[in-house]
Design an enzyme around this catalytic site. Structure first.
Site, PDB file in Angstrom:
ATOM      1  N   GLY A 219       0.839  -1.200   0.000  1.00 55.36           N
ATOM      2  CA  GLY A 219       0.000   0.000   0.000  1.00 55.36           C
ATOM      3  C   GLY A 219       0.867   1.240   0.000  1.00 55.36           C
ATOM      4  CG  ASN A 220      -0.224   4.641  -1.452  1.00 52.60           C
ATOM      5  OD1 ASN A 220      -0.942   5.435  -0.851  1.00 52.60           O
ATOM      6  ND2 ASN A 220      -0.613   4.024  -2.565  1.00 52.60           N
ATOM      7  NE  ARG A 221       5.511   7.050   4.301  1.00 51.47           N
ATOM      8  CZ  ARG A 221       5.782   6.736   5.571  1.00 51.47           C
ATOM      9  NH1 ARG A 221       4.888   6.980   6.497  1.00 51.47           N
ATOM     10  NH2 ARG A 221       6.911   6.176   5.892  1.00 51.47           N
TER      11      ARG A 221
END
Ligand code: C5P
Length: 414
Positions: A219-221
């Site tokens: 995923g990412n932030r």
């Protein structure tokens, strides 16, 4: 919107709102609404019915609005106070609206300051009912509300379902919407623009999650905050808004149809469904560029896996680019680019390669900008115009400017 001090002041700033309060226990929540409206810049004239004053003292409203509260039809302020309030108002909001108020407004009664003000005004009116769920279900109450909506053109917000006065959970709607939701409804009353009315705006937001196994993901932030702010602001301007959101901890925006997805493939599916109706598409999601080639059925165990683990990744679809052939003629498409180097060059390339009309670029490494913060410093790129650099500001403020640019394009028929 959780912190009104951070919100854009458009469309409330400098606008006059008559806030009618009638006699229900939910009147205490409306003190918060009066405060929030004042914080975002509105001039709030509170008009209380006799019943409302038995629940909350006028002084509470005076304290949060800094303005006198009106309670009497015949007062030394002048016999025509209702006419002045009605004429000066940019919007009238009645919250809570009791069953008795709905009946009296339906009849066009003029026996207190609030009902007379309603007859005197030509401003848009919002009714926010709140009562016991069994009362709200009564056909007479429903008929009154239908009359106010259909014959008089009043907007209606809520009620919602949930805990009622004494803490019991209602079986049906009856509960007053929360102050932040009411603030948004008043915002739509004040902010509706002809160019957005009858339009559908699609917004993608948040990260995507690509499963490695049942508990782990790539995923990412991204928090989703920029996309959620855009969706809420587009709704305030009068559009129908569909928000396709990856996993986010944010509360879905008021009035917006929110579709929750997890993976890029799911996001693509949801976007494809809305696209034929979309007059505006805003791709604010941080889609994971790659996903594991296959997701394991069971949790990867360290004891069995040993000291290293490789996960083979495969490219996800580029959702925004894929929409190019099926975009509606004359529609407006907006992309985002978050870069860590060569910001403007990379952004300009994406503007053309993905067929965007506008591209909102920001630098992920700049303090106060990008992921996980409430502010953003962006540059808006368009093919036929010099880049527009905006100052560091709240994501809500950025959303307003992006929507101004979208409105210009819609007005020009692109
Ligand atoms: O990730 P990238 O910087 O290329 O994203 C540019 C734009 O393309 C963004 O508007 C993003 O939402 C969109 N995008 C997409 N699907 C992807 C990757 C990016 O819709 N797989």
């Amino acid at each position: 919107m959780s912190d009104p001090a951070l919100v854009p002041r458009h469309p409330w700033k400098g606008r006059r709102v008559v806030l009618g309060v009638t006699g229900g226990v939910a009147a205490y929540k409306v003190v918060q609404l009066a405060r929030d409206l004042t914080l975002v810049g509105a001039d709030v004239d509170v008009v209380m019915s006799a019943g409302a004053q038995r629940f909350v003292a006028p002084l509470s409203f005076e304290a949060v609005t800094g303005r006198p509260v009106h309670t009497r039809l015949f007062s030394v302020d002048g016999a025509a106070l209702h006419v002045r309030l009605g004429l000066d108002a940019d919007a009238v909001c009645v919250a809570p609206a009791t069953a008795d108020f709905l009946a009296r407004a339906t009849q066009g009664r003029a026996d207190d300051l609030l009902t007379t003000t309603l007859l005197a005004t030509r401003a848009p009116v919002l009714i926010c009912p709140a009562m016991n769920d069994r009362m709200f279900a009564h056909p007479q109450v429903r008929a009154n509300l239908a009359h106010l909506r259909d014959a008089l053109g009043y907007q209606v917000a809520g009620p919602g379902q949930g805990r009622l006065a004494a803490g019991e959970v209602g079986e049906g709607p009856g509960r007053l919407l929360e102050p932040w939701q009411l603030l948004e409804h008043v915002g739509r009353l004040l902010g509706t623009q002809a160019v957005f009315a009858q339009r559908t705006v699609l917004v993608t937001a948040g990260p995507t999650r690509e499963a490695i196994d049942p508990v782990r993901f790539v995923g990412n932030r991204s928090s989703g905050r920029m996309g959620y702010a855009l969706a809420q602001a587009a709704w305030r301007r009068g559009a129908r808004v569909v928000l396709v959101s990856g996993p986010s901890s944010l509360t879905p925006p008021e009035g917006v149809e929110t579709v929750h997805v997890e993976t890029a493939i799911e996001m693509r599916g949801a976007v494809e469904e809305v696209l034929p109706d979309a007059d505006v598409s805003v791709f604010a999601a941080a889609v994971a560029d790659y996903r594991p080639l296959s997701s394991r059925d069971h949790k990867v165990k360290r004891e069995r896996q040993g000291s290293s683990l490789s996960v083979e990744l495969t490219a996800n679809p580029d959702i925004a680019s894929e929409t190019r052939p099926s975009r509606r003629p004359g529609s407006v498409t907006v992309g985002f680019a978050l870069e860590t180097e060569d910001l403007l060059e990379n952004a300009a390339r994406k503007l053309t390669s993905k067929g965007f009309d506008l591209l909102v670029a920001n630098d992920a490494l700049e303090a106060g900008s990008g992921f996980e913060v409430r502010t953003n410093r962006v540059t808006i790129l368009a093919c036929d115009r010099a880049p527009e650099e905006l100052p560091l500001q709240s994501k809500e403020g950025v959303a307003e400017r992006v929507l101004d640019r979208i409105a210009e394009l819609l007005e020009a028929g692109r």
